[in-house]
Structures are given as structure tokens and as C-alpha cells.
Design a protein around this motif. Structure first.
Motif, PDB file in Angstrom:
ATOM      1  N   TYR A 194    -106.217 -54.119  18.945  1.00  0.00           N
ATOM      2  CA  TYR A 194    -104.943 -54.558  19.542  1.00  0.00           C
ATOM      3  C   TYR A 194    -104.405 -53.568  20.577  1.00  0.00           C
ATOM      4  O   TYR A 194    -103.366 -53.807  21.182  1.00  0.00           O
ATOM      5  CB  TYR A 194    -103.883 -54.677  18.421  1.00  0.00           C
ATOM      6  CG  TYR A 194    -103.815 -53.426  17.579  1.00  0.00           C
ATOM      7  CD1 TYR A 194    -103.097 -52.324  18.009  1.00  0.00           C
ATOM      8  CD2 TYR A 194    -104.514 -53.326  16.381  1.00  0.00           C
ATOM      9  CE1 TYR A 194    -103.073 -51.153  17.269  1.00  0.00           C
ATOM     10  CE2 TYR A 194    -104.495 -52.165  15.633  1.00  0.00           C
ATOM     11  CZ  TYR A 194    -103.780 -51.078  16.093  1.00  0.00           C
ATOM     12  OH  TYR A 194    -103.774 -49.910  15.376  1.00  0.00           O
ATOM     13  N   GLN A 232    -102.811 -38.810  20.291  1.00  0.00           N
ATOM     14  CA  GLN A 232    -102.838 -40.166  19.702  1.00  0.00           C
ATOM     15  C   GLN A 232    -103.545 -40.129  18.362  1.00  0.00           C
ATOM     16  O   GLN A 232    -103.202 -40.866  17.450  1.00  0.00           O
ATOM     17  CB  GLN A 232    -103.551 -41.143  20.645  1.00  0.00           C
ATOM     18  CG  GLN A 232    -102.793 -41.434  21.920  1.00  0.00           C
ATOM     19  CD  GLN A 232    -101.473 -42.138  21.668  1.00  0.00           C
ATOM     20  OE1 GLN A 232    -101.221 -42.655  20.578  1.00  0.00           O
ATOM     21  NE2 GLN A 232    -100.626 -42.167  22.675  1.00  0.00           N
ATOM     22  N   PRO A 294    -100.380 -43.724  10.179  1.00  0.00           N
ATOM     23  CA  PRO A 294    -100.239 -45.167  10.367  1.00  0.00           C
ATOM     24  C   PRO A 294    -101.302 -45.963   9.615  1.00  0.00           C
ATOM     25  O   PRO A 294    -102.485 -45.645   9.714  1.00  0.00           O
ATOM     26  CB  PRO A 294    -100.403 -45.354  11.881  1.00  0.00           C
ATOM     27  CG  PRO A 294    -100.023 -44.038  12.456  1.00  0.00           C
ATOM     28  CD  PRO A 294    -100.537 -43.029  11.455  1.00  0.00           C
ATOM     29  N   GLN A 296    -101.019 -49.636   9.542  1.00  0.00           N
ATOM     30  CA  GLN A 296    -101.029 -50.870  10.353  1.00  0.00           C
ATOM     31  C   GLN A 296    -101.013 -52.148   9.513  1.00  0.00           C
ATOM     32  O   GLN A 296    -100.328 -53.088   9.856  1.00  0.00           O
ATOM     33  CB  GLN A 296    -102.208 -50.930  11.352  1.00  0.00           C
ATOM     34  CG  GLN A 296    -102.425 -49.675  12.179  1.00  0.00           C
ATOM     35  CD  GLN A 296    -101.256 -49.279  13.081  1.00  0.00           C
ATOM     36  OE1 GLN A 296    -100.241 -49.972  13.135  1.00  0.00           O
ATOM     37  NE2 GLN A 296    -101.363 -48.162  13.784  1.00  0.00           N
ATOM     38  N   ARG A 308    -109.877 -50.876  12.343  1.00  0.00           N
ATOM     39  CA  ARG A 308    -109.196 -49.617  12.008  1.00  0.00           C
ATOM     40  C   ARG A 308    -110.103 -48.568  11.354  1.00  0.00           C
ATOM     41  O   ARG A 308    -109.652 -47.493  11.022  1.00  0.00           O
ATOM     42  CB  ARG A 308    -108.006 -49.901  11.091  1.00  0.00           C
ATOM     43  CG  ARG A 308    -106.747 -50.290  11.813  1.00  0.00           C
ATOM     44  CD  ARG A 308    -106.258 -49.214  12.764  1.00  0.00           C
ATOM     45  NE  ARG A 308    -105.511 -48.152  12.134  1.00  0.00           N
ATOM     46  CZ  ARG A 308    -104.933 -47.154  12.817  1.00  0.00           C
ATOM     47  NH1 ARG A 308    -105.042 -47.086  14.139  1.00  0.00           N
ATOM     48  NH2 ARG A 308    -104.277 -46.208  12.193  1.00  0.00           N
ATOM     49  N   ASP A 334     -96.900 -46.450  10.504  1.00  0.00           N
ATOM     50  CA  ASP A 334     -96.654 -47.543  11.456  1.00  0.00           C
ATOM     51  C   ASP A 334     -97.290 -48.801  10.881  1.00  0.00           C
ATOM     52  O   ASP A 334     -98.388 -48.729  10.324  1.00  0.00           O
ATOM     53  CB  ASP A 334     -97.371 -47.302  12.799  1.00  0.00           C
ATOM     54  CG  ASP A 334     -96.822 -46.136  13.598  1.00  0.00           C
ATOM     55  OD1 ASP A 334     -95.756 -45.617  13.241  1.00  0.00           O
ATOM     56  OD2 ASP A 334     -97.485 -45.766  14.588  1.00  0.00           O
ATOM     57  N   SER A 368     -98.203 -57.714  19.469  1.00  0.00           N
ATOM     58  CA  SER A 368     -97.999 -58.133  20.851  1.00  0.00           C
ATOM     59  C   SER A 368     -99.366 -58.125  21.559  1.00  0.00           C
ATOM     60  O   SER A 368    -100.015 -57.084  21.624  1.00  0.00           O
ATOM     61  CB  SER A 368     -97.036 -57.120  21.496  1.00  0.00           C
ATOM     62  OG  SER A 368     -97.004 -57.243  22.876  1.00  0.00           O
TER      63      SER A 368
HETATM   64  N1  SAM Z   1    -102.694 -43.517  17.660  1.00  0.00           N
HETATM   65  C1  SAM Z   1    -101.789 -43.986  16.725  1.00  0.00           C
HETATM   66  C2  SAM Z   1    -102.522 -44.625  15.554  1.00  0.00           C
HETATM   67  O1  SAM Z   1    -103.694 -44.646  15.471  1.00  0.00           O
HETATM   68  O2  SAM Z   1    -101.861 -45.164  14.719  1.00  0.00           O
HETATM   69  C3  SAM Z   1    -100.773 -44.943  17.276  1.00  0.00           C
HETATM   70  C4  SAM Z   1    -100.480 -45.017  18.696  1.00  0.00           C
HETATM   71  S1  SAM Z   1     -99.481 -46.334  19.255  1.00  0.00           S
HETATM   72  C5  SAM Z   1     -98.839 -45.547  20.658  1.00  0.00           C
HETATM   73  C6  SAM Z   1     -98.099 -46.420  18.177  1.00  0.00           C
HETATM   74  C7  SAM Z   1     -98.021 -47.673  17.368  1.00  0.00           C
HETATM   75  O3  SAM Z   1     -97.787 -48.799  18.182  1.00  0.00           O
HETATM   76  C8  SAM Z   1     -99.271 -48.041  16.608  1.00  0.00           C
HETATM   77  O4  SAM Z   1     -99.437 -47.270  15.460  1.00  0.00           O
HETATM   78  C9  SAM Z   1     -99.061 -49.492  16.318  1.00  0.00           C
HETATM   79  O5  SAM Z   1     -98.379 -49.684  15.101  1.00  0.00           O
HETATM   80  C10 SAM Z   1     -98.187 -49.946  17.479  1.00  0.00           C
HETATM   81  N2  SAM Z   1     -98.948 -50.826  18.386  1.00  0.00           N
HETATM   82  C11 SAM Z   1     -99.990 -50.489  19.150  1.00  0.00           C
HETATM   83  N3  SAM Z   1    -100.450 -51.564  19.818  1.00  0.00           N
HETATM   84  C12 SAM Z   1     -99.674 -52.619  19.443  1.00  0.00           C
HETATM   85  C13 SAM Z   1     -99.660 -54.004  19.763  1.00  0.00           C
HETATM   86  N4  SAM Z   1    -100.541 -54.533  20.597  1.00  0.00           N
HETATM   87  N5  SAM Z   1     -98.712 -54.772  19.190  1.00  0.00           N
HETATM   88  C14 SAM Z   1     -97.806 -54.249  18.334  1.00  0.00           C
HETATM   89  N6  SAM Z   1     -97.780 -52.963  17.987  1.00  0.00           N
HETATM   90  C15 SAM Z   1     -98.709 -52.148  18.537  1.00  0.00           C
END
Ligand code: SAM
Ligand code: SF4
Length: 470
Positions: A194, A232, A294, A296, A308, A334, A368
Motif C-alpha cells: 500500500y 522509515q 507498526p 498495520q 508486511r 500504526d 488510501s
Molecule cells: N515505515 C513505517 C512502517 O513500516 O510502519 C511507516 C511509514 S508511513 C510514513 C506511516 C504510516 O502511514 C504507516 O505505518 C501506515 O500505517 C500509514 N500508511 C502508509 N501508506 C498508507 C496508505 N496507502 N493508506 C493508509 N495509510 C497508510
């Protein structure tokens, strides 16, 4: 922790003499501030974006630009963008529309960050008044790009992602005078189905351990007592020097720098979260007792579809390993709801995981669909309304968990780093080492940046209240 709530640019109040960077600031001291014009820099997105902006600001200051607080006062308006979810990306073009009029007043307008990387030169088509487009993986080329703009080029781009370089600037202009962010690993080599990050930030590149430690030393000398290592997947750190320092060794080495009292790190990827990191926290109290891990989703099926790289069981084993530590460690996470194909039963599994783990806090998002990602081709079958319903249920559950956890802390004492002062008299805000926020009262006149002992006298689901224990 790396969170993705949209944030506005922060006020800046750090004296020029406290700027830090891998090189010594004295190397750029000959530069006359403002000789090249003024810039306004607005930032959206996560802490990595915030910190990138601090580095961009340092770079511009070192080239003779002066930072100003409003777009009106600036000769160059820079906008550091986030594209992790569609809403954030949409905001960019509406903001650029607002900047349009300003360009007619002869200002340079630049788009930086993830949306710049994702949309590339198309930004010039959609917003022809923009003259600089630079993705986050190309920041090391910014000086060259600025020189081309100064030489009169009207459209300049930096969109490569195939660089080994991490973004190291001669100086960094930090927004917080006590807590310093430090990126130790850029990009990401994971391929969550995603996520745009591997496309917008490029492949994983780790910064040399000696360069990190030199900068920490400088930070300590300039009065910073808390360092937050960023990436990240921060714990996938792979030292490119012959020293080959492991991530856990780096944590201990940073903690060992004289003057450093707290070392934070975020975000950790569950697959690379190993026992030696827990041991580093156990051994060294300066390494903060907080892990942002996180998950997820709680459903094995959804985790597989998200690519994942761990199962629910493997994740819970990591949690058990953290919970067995000799001192308690706060765990945050997250979660994404409404991923394509997530059934009611899958969602129930996420709720049951929440109950099992008892997180200290959580960032939660509606799925999203994003360009270039594998999940884009999966049918986004869950309606926005249903995603909203699941999000609300999830958040209610977490609120319940937090309310109970916080109530259990009544009467306890914590050391906090005081980071905010309320307009209301005698009201302050601080963070514990496990990253709990406490609003507290104190009769002291000046506490900002100091470490004080606070006793918890009240609790809400979102935070704690307390009193300065003198
Ligand atoms: N690198 C981190 C990890 O592996 O969990 C997360 C980086 S991202 C900037 C932060 C959070 O945004 C993610 O952990 C995820 O929950 C959320 N996220 C990322 N892509 C998304 C998407 N397409 N739709 C909704 N949430 C998203
Ligand atoms: Fe995105 Fe996954 Fe990399 Fe995190 S680990 S930045 S979610 S691809």
C-alpha cells in the motif's frame, strides 16, 4: 514517533550559533545572511519531512538566504510535501493555487518532498508558476539546483532516486532547541503493497556511524540533550563503514556521548526488531523505553496481502520479547483499516490484537489507494463510510485501553523533559522517556528544556496531568 498527521511549519527560534551539521558551521560563517534573498518553508507530513525541512533550511542559510515567517516576506516559497495518503497529496495543489498570486509578485515557488517525487514534471503542467521540483531522494543535489535557479533557469528538477548518498548538509537549522532529529537511514527496501515510500524516498541508504556520532557530539556541545534517530525502518540500519556497527550498538554509542540524556528511535520494523535492541534498552537507561512498532493489521490474511513480511504470531512474539524486558517499555503502533479485501472477521482480528497487546498509543488510518503501489490494482472494495465506521470502532477501543492504562498511573512519579509552556499561568507540558505527554503545574518561572520530576494527579484517555514534585 513518526506520525503522519498534517502539521504546519513551526516557529523558529534557534540562534544561528546553535546550528549544527556534519561539517562545522564555522566553515560557512563567512556567508552574509540575506545576501541571496529570503525563504519561507512550509512542511507537511511525518517527522522525517520535518527534519528534511530543517536540513533544507540549514542549507539555504549556509548559502546566504534568510528564513522568514510568512510567504509574503519571502523571495522564495518552498513547500515540503507528503503523499502517504491521497488527502495529503490533494492539499498540495490547493496550496499551490494559493501561492499562484504570490508568484506574480516575482517569487520563486518550489515543491519538495514526496509529492514532488511522485508527480515529477507534471507539477509544471498543473501549476506552471512552480519553478523548482525536488524529490526527497534528491536533496543532496539541492545546492546545484539552487545555483541553476540563481543563474536564471526558470524550471529546475531533481527527481533521481538512484543515489547512494544520504542527505547530509553543512548545517541543519533545528526547530526544537532540546530535542534533535537525526536521520540515520533514508529510503526503504521493504515493499508493503500500500505504501508510496519506496517510490518517493528511494532505496534504503544508511549514514556512516562515525558521521552520526560526530553530529551527536556537536549536538550535545550545543545543549541538545535528547536525540531522536529517524528512519522509515530505523532498525534496519546497516553501517556502511568498516566498523559495521549494529543498530543496538549505535544506540549505546549515542547514549554514551557526554551531555546526551535521552536517545529515541523511530520507526521500527517488526521483522528487523531483534533481542539486542531490547537488551540495549535494558542496559542503558538513556535509551528511551519506548518502541513504535507498526502492526498495520491483526489479520494474517491482510498482513500477507499487505506484504508486511511477518505474521500475526511473529509480531506477537516480538511484543512478548519487549514485554519481558527488565524495565517496562511503552509500545505504540500504526494501523490501517479497510485494506482491500479486509472482511469484518479480519477487522475483528485487529481489534483482538489491540486488546492483546494493550498499546500505549496508536496512529490509525483509513486505507488510501496510492499511485505506483501494488495494492492499487486490488479492488478498493470497502466504502469510505465503512472504513470510517471501522476507524471509529478501533479508535474507541484504543481510547478505552488508554483510559485504563492512564488511570493505573495515578500517583506515580515520572521524569519529564519540559517542552512546552501554556499561555495559562503555571501550566507546562513534558514528555516521559516512554513518550507519554504530561500537562503539569509548577510555580517555577522557567522550566523549558529542563528535566523535572512530575507526579501524576489525573488521567484522561489522551494524556496525563500532574504536579511538579519539588
Ligand atoms: N515505515 C513505517 C512502517 O513500516 O510502519 C511507516 C511509514 S508511513 C510514513 C506511516 C504510516 O502511514 C504507516 O505505518 C501506515 O500505517 C500509514 N500508511 C502508509 N501508506 C498508507 C496508505 N496507502 N493508506 C493508509 N495509510 C497508510
Ligand atoms: Fe512503507 Fe512498508 Fe517501507 Fe514502512 S516498511 S516505509 S510502510 S514500504
Amino acid at each position: 514517533m513518526i506520525n503522519c498527521d498534517l502539521g504546519m511549519s513551526k516557529p523558529f527560534d534557534i540562534e544561528i550559533g546553535r546550528l549544527t551539521g556534519p561539517a562545522n558551521y564555522s566553515e560557512v560563517r563567512g556567508v552574509v545572511t540575506g545576501q541571496r534573498g529570503t525563504f519561507f518553508l512550509e512542511t507537511f507530513g511525518c517527522q522525517m519531512n520535518d527534519h528534511d525541512s530543517e536540513k533544507v533550511a540549514g542549507l539555504l542559510l549556509s548559502r546566504g538566504y534568510q528564513q522568514v515567517e510568512t510567504p509574503e516576506a519571502a523571495s522564495m516559497i518552498l513547500y515540503n510535501t507528503c503523499s502517504i495518503r491521497e488527502k495529503a497529496a490533494q492539499k498540495v495543489f490547493s496550496r499551490l493555487g494559493e501561492y499562484r498570486e504570490k508568484q506574480s509578485a516575482g517569487k520563486v515557488i518550489g515543491v519538495l518532498g514526496c509529492v514532488a517525487q511522485q508527480e515529477g514534471e507534471d507539477i509544471f503542467r498543473r501549476a506552471p508558476w512552480v519553478s523548482l521540483v525536488c524529490g526527497s531522494a534528491s536533496y543532496s543535489k539541492l545546492p546545484e539546483m539552487l545555483a541553476r535557479l540563481e543563474a536564471g533557469n526558470s524550471r529546475v528538477t531533481g527527481l533521481d532516486t538512484d543515489t547512494d548518498e544520504t542527505f547530509e548538509t553543512p548545517v541543519t537549522r533545528r526547530d526544537n532547541p532540546w530535542r534533535a532529529y537525526l536521520t540515520i537511514i533514508e529510503g526503504c527496501d521493504k515493499a508493503c503493497s500500500y505504501c508510496v515510500v519506496p517510490f518517493t524516498r528511494g532505496p534504503e541508504r544508511s549514514r556512516a556511524s562515525d558521521s552520526i556520532l560526530r553530529e551527536v557530539q556537536q549536538l550535545a556541545e550545543r545543549g541538545y540533550s535528547e536525540v531522536q534517530l529517524l528512519g522509515q525502518t530505523v532498525n534496519s540500519y546497516a553501517d556502511p563503514t568498516t566498523r559495521k556497527m549494529r543498530f543496538s550498538e549505535l544506540l549505546l554509542a549515542v547514549a554514551d556521548v557526554q551531555g546526551i540524556r535521552r536517545v529515541r528511535f523511530t520507526t521500527s520494523h517488526p521483522s528487523d526488531f531483534t533481542r539486542d535492541i531490547v537488551e540495549a534498552i535494558e542496559r542503558e537507561p538513556k535509551v528511551c523505553d519506548h518502541v513504535h512498532l507498526p502492526v498495520q493489521s491483526g489479520s494474517a490474511k491482510v498482513l500477507r496481502a499487505m506484504q508486511r513480511t511477518y505474521s500475526r504470531e511473529e509480531y506477537l512474539e516480538k511484543i512478548a520479547m519487549i514485554r519481558e524486558a527488565k524495565r517496562p517499555i511503552g509500545i505504540t503502533t500504526d494501523i490501517i483499516v479497510g485494506f482491500p479485501g479486509e472482511t469484518e472477521a479480519d477487522f475483528e482480528e485487529t481489534l483482538s490484537l489491540l486488546v492483546e497487546v494493550q498499546y500505549d498509543s496508536m496512529f490509525s488510518f483509513k486505507y488510501s489507494p496510492r499511485p505506483n503501489t501494488p495494492s492499487l490494482s486490488m479492488s478498493d472494495s470497502i466504502s469510505e463510510e465503512e472504513k470510517g465506521r471501522r476507524l471509529a470502532i478501533l479508535q474507541d477501543k484504543q481510547r478505552e485501553i488508554q483510559a485504563a492504562k492512564h488511570a493505573g498511573l495515578l500517583g506515580e512519579g515520572f521524569e519529564v523533559l519540559v517542552s512546552g509552556k501554556s499561555r495559562r499561568e503555571n501550566q507546562w507540558t513534558g514528555y516521559t522517556t516512554s513518550h507519554r505527554m504530561i500537562n503539569f503545574t509548577s510555580q517555577e518561572r522557567e522550566l523549558l528544556g529542563t528535566y523535572v520530576q512530575v507526579q501524576v494527579t489525573g488521567a484522561t484517555p489522551n494524556g496525563l496531568v500532574g504536579e511538579h514534585a519539588v
